[in-house]
Write an enzyme that holds these catalytic residues in place. Structure first.
Site, PDB file in Angstrom:
ATOM      1  CB  ILE A   4      -9.875  19.258 -56.723  1.00 40.96           C
ATOM      2  CG1 ILE A   4     -10.808  19.857 -55.654  1.00 40.96           C
ATOM      3  CG2 ILE A   4      -8.452  19.076 -56.237  1.00 40.96           C
ATOM      4  CD1 ILE A   4     -11.065  18.956 -54.457  1.00 40.96           C
ATOM      5  CB  CYS A   5      -9.150  23.671 -55.744  1.00 35.33           C
ATOM      6  SG  CYS A   5      -9.264  25.122 -54.684  1.00 35.33           S
TER       7      CYS A   5
END
Length: 181
Positions: free
Chosen positions: A105-106
């Site tokens: 994620i991210c």
């Protein structure tokens, strides 16, 4: 089933560690905190120090064979540190070579770029990584969550903390396929 969470000694975005960690526990699996050093890791709320968490294993003392899947939380400094550590990069690459699911994620896909595992895959991330992903041979999309099964080892990615609910639902569903298989 044990699920590895790979993080640097500092710089992980706390909510991107704690929410997926709880989702893994809620799904009946065992989360394991893996880092490059033993002791504790320092999490952050963006740029401010948050809580510390005890390291369960170091990358030098474990392997992808010990886990059913891998979660790579973000935070800007976290993946930047990990991509400079050869053992951490090899640990990530080993999950793909073993065909095991990986969730990132991210900013976490920076570590995937360094491991050379995005080529031919479609993924999402924090928008500032899109050029890095494209330059590494991946296709970047702006979606809340992207599940890519283009090659062995499913890759589940999301853009930011606001996507955590969808991210956790998607990767726990993929991890369930491994534990059922």
């Amino acid at each position: 089933m044990q699920i590895a969470f790979l993080v640097a000694p500092e710089g992980v975005e706390q909510v991107e560690l704690t929410d997926p960690w709880q989702a893994v526990k809620d799904a009946g699996h065992t989360p394991v905190l893996v880092s490059t050093d033993d002791g504790e890791i320092q999490a952050f709320h963006h740029l401010d120090k948050a809580d510390t968490f005890p390291v369960d294993r170091t990358v030098a003392d474990t392997s992808a064979a010990d886990y059913g899947g891998l979660v790579l939380p973000g935070g800007v400094a976290n993946p930047d540190f990990l991509r400079m550590d050869d053992k951490a990069v090899a640990f990530v690459r080993d999950f793909f070579e073993a065909g095991k699911p990986v969730a990132a994620i991210c900013h976490a896909p920076w570590t995937l770029v360094e491991a050379d595992v995005v080529r031919g895959r479609t993924l999402t991330s924090w928008p500032s990584l899109r050029t890095d992903i494209r330059n590494a041979g991946g296709e970047w999309v702006d979606e809340q969550v992207k599940v890519c099964e283009a090659r062995p080892g499913t890759l589940i990615t999301s853009r930011k903390p606001d996507d955590l609910k969808a991210f956790c639902e998607a990767f726990t569903a993929e991890f369930a396929k491994v534990s059922d298989g």
